[in-house]
Design a protein around this motif. Structure first.
Motif, PDB file in Angstrom:
ATOM      1  N   VAL A   1      -2.663   1.949   9.899  1.00  0.00           N
ATOM      2  CA  VAL A   1      -1.580   1.699  10.855  1.00  0.00           C
ATOM      3  C   VAL A   1      -1.970   2.240  12.228  1.00  0.00           C
ATOM      4  O   VAL A   1      -1.789   1.575  13.246  1.00  0.00           O
ATOM      5  CB  VAL A   1      -0.244   2.310  10.369  1.00  0.00           C
ATOM      6  CG1 VAL A   1       0.808   2.279  11.462  1.00  0.00           C
ATOM      7  CG2 VAL A   1       0.250   1.561   9.136  1.00  0.00           C
TER       8      VAL A   1
ATOM      9  N   VAL B   1       5.967  -0.940   7.581  1.00  0.00           N
ATOM     10  CA  VAL B   1       4.949  -1.795   6.964  1.00  0.00           C
ATOM     11  C   VAL B   1       4.463  -1.304   5.603  1.00  0.00           C
ATOM     12  O   VAL B   1       3.696  -2.001   4.945  1.00  0.00           O
ATOM     13  CB  VAL B   1       3.739  -2.010   7.910  1.00  0.00           C
ATOM     14  CG1 VAL B   1       4.171  -2.730   9.168  1.00  0.00           C
ATOM     15  CG2 VAL B   1       3.052  -0.703   8.239  1.00  0.00           C
TER      16      VAL B   1
ATOM     17  N   ALA C   1       4.160   3.514   9.316  1.00  0.00           N
ATOM     18  CA  ALA C   1       3.449   3.343   8.045  1.00  0.00           C
ATOM     19  C   ALA C   1       4.416   3.424   6.866  1.00  0.00           C
ATOM     20  O   ALA C   1       4.347   2.612   5.938  1.00  0.00           O
ATOM     21  CB  ALA C   1       2.359   4.405   7.913  1.00  0.00           C
TER      22      ALA C   1
ATOM     23  N   THR D   1      -5.472  -4.838   2.122  1.00  0.00           N
ATOM     24  CA  THR D   1      -4.755  -5.017   3.377  1.00  0.00           C
ATOM     25  C   THR D   1      -5.699  -4.675   4.513  1.00  0.00           C
ATOM     26  O   THR D   1      -6.340  -3.632   4.515  1.00  0.00           O
ATOM     27  CB  THR D   1      -3.520  -4.101   3.435  1.00  0.00           C
ATOM     28  OG1 THR D   1      -2.694  -4.389   2.303  1.00  0.00           O
ATOM     29  CG2 THR D   1      -2.727  -4.332   4.698  1.00  0.00           C
TER      30      THR D   1
ATOM     31  N   ARG E   1       2.134  -7.420  10.788  1.00  0.00           N
ATOM     32  CA  ARG E   1       3.387  -6.902  10.218  1.00  0.00           C
ATOM     33  C   ARG E   1       4.121  -6.013  11.219  1.00  0.00           C
ATOM     34  O   ARG E   1       5.360  -6.059  11.319  1.00  0.00           O
ATOM     35  CB  ARG E   1       3.099  -6.170   8.914  1.00  0.00           C
ATOM     36  CG  ARG E   1       2.712  -7.151   7.814  1.00  0.00           C
ATOM     37  CD  ARG E   1       2.025  -6.588   6.623  1.00  0.00           C
ATOM     38  NE  ARG E   1       2.619  -5.405   6.025  1.00  0.00           N
ATOM     39  CZ  ARG E   1       2.007  -4.673   5.111  1.00  0.00           C
ATOM     40  NH1 ARG E   1       0.800  -4.989   4.697  1.00  0.00           N
ATOM     41  NH2 ARG E   1       2.586  -3.611   4.609  1.00  0.00           N
TER      42      ARG E   1
ATOM     43  N   ALA F   1       2.231   0.949   4.562  1.00  0.00           N
ATOM     44  CA  ALA F   1       0.769   0.890   4.498  1.00  0.00           C
ATOM     45  C   ALA F   1       0.191   2.251   4.843  1.00  0.00           C
ATOM     46  O   ALA F   1       0.899   3.143   5.324  1.00  0.00           O
ATOM     47  CB  ALA F   1       0.253  -0.176   5.463  1.00  0.00           C
TER      48      ALA F   1
ATOM     49  N   ILE G   1      -1.932  -5.619   9.056  1.00  0.00           N
ATOM     50  CA  ILE G   1      -0.978  -4.577   9.444  1.00  0.00           C
ATOM     51  C   ILE G   1      -0.485  -4.810  10.862  1.00  0.00           C
ATOM     52  O   ILE G   1       0.717  -4.682  11.137  1.00  0.00           O
ATOM     53  CB  ILE G   1      -1.599  -3.181   9.267  1.00  0.00           C
ATOM     54  CG1 ILE G   1      -1.796  -2.904   7.775  1.00  0.00           C
ATOM     55  CG2 ILE G   1      -0.725  -2.108   9.904  1.00  0.00           C
ATOM     56  CD1 ILE G   1      -2.595  -1.672   7.460  1.00  0.00           C
TER      57      ILE G   1
END
Length: 75
Positions: free
Chosen positions: A42, A35, A31, A4, A12, A37, A9
């Motif tokens: 982020v 998303v 985060a 990713t 998203r 992640a 990100i």
């Protein structure tokens, strides 16, 4: 396994904010809940979006909160 990227990100985050234009959260909350992640990536994506003035940042007592700037809302 696909890696990713910060750009993924950022996209998203923007998608989430356009779906929920009044949403506001911290790096950790975005985060974890928006998303799913890594918080470091982020944070980097949010820094980029803030620099572009797409996302706003409000200083909080314990953490900063991020939100979609008014000029970027669809409705």
């Amino acid at each position: 396994m696909t890696q990713t990227t910060r750009s993924d990100i950022a996209e998203r985050i923007l998608h989430y904010l356009r779906c929920y234009p009044r949403a506001m959260d911290s790096v950790e909350g975005i985060a974890r809940w928006w998303v799913k992640a890594d918080a470091l990536l982020v944070g980097q994506a949010l820094d980029e979006l803030t620099e572009l003035k797409v996302v706003g940042k409000r200083k909080g007592i314990s953490h900063d909160l991020y939100f979609l700037e008014d000029g970027h809302r669809l409705s």
